[in-house]
Design a protein around this motif. Structure first.
Motif, PDB file in Angstrom:
ATOM      1  N   ASP A 114       0.856  -1.190   0.000  1.00 56.88           N
ATOM      2  CA  ASP A 114       0.000   0.000   0.000  1.00 56.88           C
ATOM      3  C   ASP A 114       0.889   1.236   0.000  1.00 56.88           C
ATOM      4  OD1 ASP A 114      -2.090   1.772   0.176  1.00 56.88           O
ATOM      5  OD2 ASP A 114      -2.513   1.387   2.297  1.00 56.88           O
ATOM      6  N   PRO A 115       1.553   1.546  -1.124  1.00 61.41           N
ATOM      7  CA  PRO A 115       2.534   2.629  -1.136  1.00 61.41           C
ATOM      8  C   PRO A 115       1.950   3.994  -0.806  1.00 61.41           C
ATOM      9  CG  PRO A 115       2.072   1.857  -3.362  1.00 61.41           C
ATOM     10  CD  PRO A 115       1.450   0.867  -2.420  1.00 61.41           C
ATOM     11  N   ALA A 116       0.644   4.166  -0.980  1.00 58.91           N
ATOM     12  CA  ALA A 116       0.035   5.453  -0.643  1.00 58.91           C
ATOM     13  C   ALA A 116       0.155   5.763   0.842  1.00 58.91           C
ATOM     14  CB  ALA A 116      -1.431   5.464  -1.064  1.00 58.91           C
ATOM     15  N   SER A 117       0.329   4.738   1.669  1.00 57.83           N
ATOM     16  CA  SER A 117       0.423   4.945   3.107  1.00 57.83           C
ATOM     17  C   SER A 117       1.854   5.145   3.576  1.00 57.83           C
ATOM     18  CB  SER A 117      -0.189   3.750   3.848  1.00 57.83           C
ATOM     19  OG  SER A 117       0.604   2.585   3.666  1.00 57.83           O
ATOM     20  N   LEU A 118       2.818   5.059   2.664  1.00 55.21           N
ATOM     21  CA  LEU A 118       4.224   5.212   3.031  1.00 55.21           C
ATOM     22  C   LEU A 118       4.627   6.680   3.058  1.00 55.21           C
ATOM     23  CD1 LEU A 118       5.795   2.393   0.822  1.00 55.21           C
ATOM     24  CD2 LEU A 118       5.461   2.339   3.303  1.00 55.21           C
ATOM     25  N   SER A 119       5.618   6.978   3.873  1.00 53.14           N
ATOM     26  CA  SER A 119       6.201   8.312   3.884  1.00 53.14           C
ATOM     27  C   SER A 119       7.351   8.334   2.887  1.00 53.14           C
ATOM     28  CB  SER A 119       6.712   8.655   5.295  1.00 53.14           C
ATOM     29  OG  SER A 119       7.348   9.921   5.307  1.00 53.14           O
ATOM     30  N   LEU A 120       7.092   8.891   1.717  1.00 50.70           N
ATOM     31  CA  LEU A 120       8.079   8.870   0.631  1.00 50.70           C
ATOM     32  C   LEU A 120       8.409  10.293   0.204  1.00 50.70           C
ATOM     33  CD1 LEU A 120       6.553   5.965  -1.489  1.00 50.70           C
ATOM     34  CD2 LEU A 120       8.495   5.830   0.078  1.00 50.70           C
ATOM     35  N   GLY A 121       8.695  11.134   1.192  1.00 48.79           N
ATOM     36  CA  GLY A 121       8.981  12.532   0.924  1.00 48.79           C
ATOM     37  C   GLY A 121      10.458  12.837   0.868  1.00 48.79           C
ATOM     38  N   LEU A 122      10.857  13.860   1.620  1.00 48.63           N
ATOM     39  CA  LEU A 122      12.229  14.352   1.566  1.00 48.63           C
ATOM     40  C   LEU A 122      13.247  13.280   1.917  1.00 48.63           C
ATOM     41  CD1 LEU A 122      14.171  16.740   1.252  1.00 48.63           C
ATOM     42  CD2 LEU A 122      13.769  17.295   3.665  1.00 48.63           C
ATOM     43  N   ASN A 123      12.914  12.426   2.893  1.00 50.97           N
ATOM     44  CA  ASN A 123      13.880  11.411   3.330  1.00 50.97           C
ATOM     45  C   ASN A 123      14.150  10.355   2.270  1.00 50.97           C
ATOM     46  OD1 ASN A 123      11.213  10.453   3.699  1.00 50.97           O
ATOM     47  ND2 ASN A 123      11.942   8.867   5.093  1.00 50.97           N
ATOM     48  N   THR A 124      13.331  10.289   1.233  1.00 52.92           N
ATOM     49  CA  THR A 124      13.559   9.342   0.131  1.00 52.92           C
ATOM     50  C   THR A 124      13.803  10.079  -1.184  1.00 52.92           C
ATOM     51  OG1 THR A 124      11.188   9.162  -0.367  1.00 52.92           O
ATOM     52  CG2 THR A 124      12.116   7.581   1.216  1.00 52.92           C
ATOM     53  N   GLY A 125      14.208  11.332  -1.105  1.00 52.76           N
ATOM     54  CA  GLY A 125      14.436  12.097  -2.326  1.00 52.76           C
ATOM     55  C   GLY A 125      13.164  12.434  -3.060  1.00 52.76           C
TER      56      GLY A 125
ATOM     57  N   GLY B 158      -7.535   3.471  -7.745  1.00 51.62           N
ATOM     58  CA  GLY B 158      -8.125   3.126  -9.025  1.00 51.62           C
ATOM     59  C   GLY B 158      -7.141   2.875 -10.143  1.00 51.62           C
ATOM     60  N   THR B 159      -5.829   2.962  -9.856  1.00 49.08           N
ATOM     61  CA  THR B 159      -4.811   2.744 -10.877  1.00 49.08           C
ATOM     62  C   THR B 159      -4.240   1.331 -10.768  1.00 49.08           C
ATOM     63  OG1 THR B 159      -2.878   3.431  -9.560  1.00 49.08           O
ATOM     64  CG2 THR B 159      -4.203   5.181 -10.604  1.00 49.08           C
ATOM     65  N   ALA B 160      -3.295   1.027 -11.649  1.00 48.29           N
ATOM     66  CA  ALA B 160      -2.632  -0.276 -11.623  1.00 48.29           C
ATOM     67  C   ALA B 160      -1.789  -0.468 -10.376  1.00 48.29           C
ATOM     68  CB  ALA B 160      -1.753  -0.437 -12.866  1.00 48.29           C
ATOM     69  N   ASP B 161      -1.512   0.613  -9.643  1.00 49.52           N
ATOM     70  CA  ASP B 161      -0.717   0.540  -8.416  1.00 49.52           C
ATOM     71  C   ASP B 161      -1.571   0.364  -7.161  1.00 49.52           C
ATOM     72  OD1 ASP B 161       1.746   0.898  -9.727  1.00 49.52           O
ATOM     73  OD2 ASP B 161       1.403   3.054  -9.836  1.00 49.52           O
TER      74      ASP B 161
ATOM     75  N   GLY C  97      -9.964  -6.464  -5.464  1.00 46.80           N
ATOM     76  CA  GLY C  97     -11.421  -6.557  -5.416  1.00 46.80           C
ATOM     77  C   GLY C  97     -12.088  -6.455  -6.771  1.00 46.80           C
ATOM     78  N   ARG C  98     -11.344  -6.071  -7.808  1.00 43.28           N
ATOM     79  CA  ARG C  98     -11.915  -5.915  -9.141  1.00 43.28           C
ATOM     80  C   ARG C  98     -11.569  -7.075 -10.060  1.00 43.28           C
ATOM     81  NH1 ARG C  98      -9.922  -0.680  -8.067  1.00 43.28           N
ATOM     82  NH2 ARG C  98      -8.193  -0.883  -9.542  1.00 43.28           N
ATOM     83  N   ARG C  99     -10.904  -8.079  -9.538  1.00 45.73           N
ATOM     84  CA  ARG C  99     -10.513  -9.231 -10.341  1.00 45.73           C
ATOM     85  C   ARG C  99     -11.371 -10.443 -10.007  1.00 45.73           C
ATOM     86  NH1 ARG C  99      -8.653  -6.439 -13.808  1.00 45.73           N
ATOM     87  NH2 ARG C  99      -6.438  -5.967 -14.090  1.00 45.73           N
ATOM     88  N   ASP C 100     -11.649 -11.248 -11.011  1.00 50.34           N
ATOM     89  CA  ASP C 100     -12.345 -12.505 -10.805  1.00 50.34           C
ATOM     90  C   ASP C 100     -11.400 -13.450 -10.080  1.00 50.34           C
ATOM     91  OD1 ASP C 100     -13.578 -14.962 -10.904  1.00 50.34           O
ATOM     92  OD2 ASP C 100     -14.004 -14.899 -13.043  1.00 50.34           O
TER      93      ASP C 100
END
Length: 262
Positions: free
Chosen positions: A160-171, A185-188, A195-198
């Motif tokens: 769940d990369p949206a929940s990661l802190s990927l700001g200044l400390n990761t460039g 809603g994206t491929a990521d 939930g959208r796959r059979d």
């Protein structure tokens, strides 16, 4: 095993890149008796050997699995080829400011591997696994292209990369990769995508994460999202942290779990 460090030009990246490839070899050196994986023999025999795409994490490169685990020895016992590509810090995504690593790993890399090495291209013989960012990449490939893989495994996945802190400390990684856009809603968006796959069309899924790992909550959220829609995931949440000791043990279990034919 035959071990190759391969340097090549990737059209999707517009530059040269690298991968490490392990190919089964019938051999009888010290400690190698039976190294053909129970009769697989040389890679040139038959239609091609099964292949595992093994993906690295955020701080790693295409050599890390070899340097930190005994993946060559483990794969030898299974008679399976292992392809370890280089994707830098891309999160296996077409970067907003950078290179098209999703196009590379999902489209161009399999074509290069198929025409360069004698590996099977059948879905039943094709697997993907990875650790941390690579666990995300493995499940991203499995959920977006279920027709290509028989099984996918995530070890301590950053699911769940949206929940990661990927700001200044990761460039400012999140801004470079996603350009400030949300991933819902994206491929990521793996939690939404599952939930959208059979469920009947998905490859077998295996999730392994340490209960002391900083990513444990993400893995629990993915398991809950999968359970809500009836997607079966073989999971193991066990004592351990974000360490190579954990992943060295985990990749052995992944290889035992894979439905390798023959």
């Amino acid at each position: 095993m035959i071990r190759l460090r391969t340097d090549f030009f990737a059209e999707s990246l517009g530059m040269g890149t690298s991968m490490v490839v392990l190919m089964p070899q019938a051999a009888s050196g010290i400690g190698m008796e039976g190294a053909d994986g129970g009769g697989t023999g040389d890679a040139a025999d038959g239609p091609g050997v099964p292949v595992l795409y093994l993906l690295h994490g955020l701080s790693d490169d295409c050599t890390i699995w070899e340097r930190r685990t005994s993946i060559e020895r483990y794969a030898t016992e299974k008679g399976i080829a292992v392809v370890m590509p280089e994707v830098r810090r891309s999160f296996y995504t077409d970067e907003a400011v950078g290179e098209a690593y999703w196009t590379f790993v999902a489209e161009e890399l399999p074509r290069i591997v198929a025409r360069t090495f004698r590996v099977s291209t059948a879905r039943e013989d094709t697997f993907v696994a990875g650790l941390s960012m690579g666990g995300f990449g493995a499940f991203k490939l499995a959920l977006n292209h279920p027709e290509r893989f028989a099984a996918a495994a995530s070890l301590s996945g950053a699911l769940d990369p949206a929940s990661l802190s990927l700001g200044l400390n990761t460039g400012h990684l999140a801004e470079r990769v996603w350009g400030g856009r949300g991933i819902a809603g994206t491929a990521d968006d793996l939690l939404g995508l599952v939930g959208r796959r059979d469920p009947a069309e998905l490859p077998a899924l295996f999730l392994d994460c340490g209960t002391e790992d900083q990513l444990i909550d993400q893995n629990r959220r993915f398991l809950a999202a999968a359970e809500d829609v009836g997607v079966e995931v073989a999971s193991r949440l066990r004592p351990g942290a974000h360490t190579w000791e954990f992943w060295d043990e985990g990749i052995q279990d992944v290889l035992d779990w894979l439905p390798i034919r023959g």
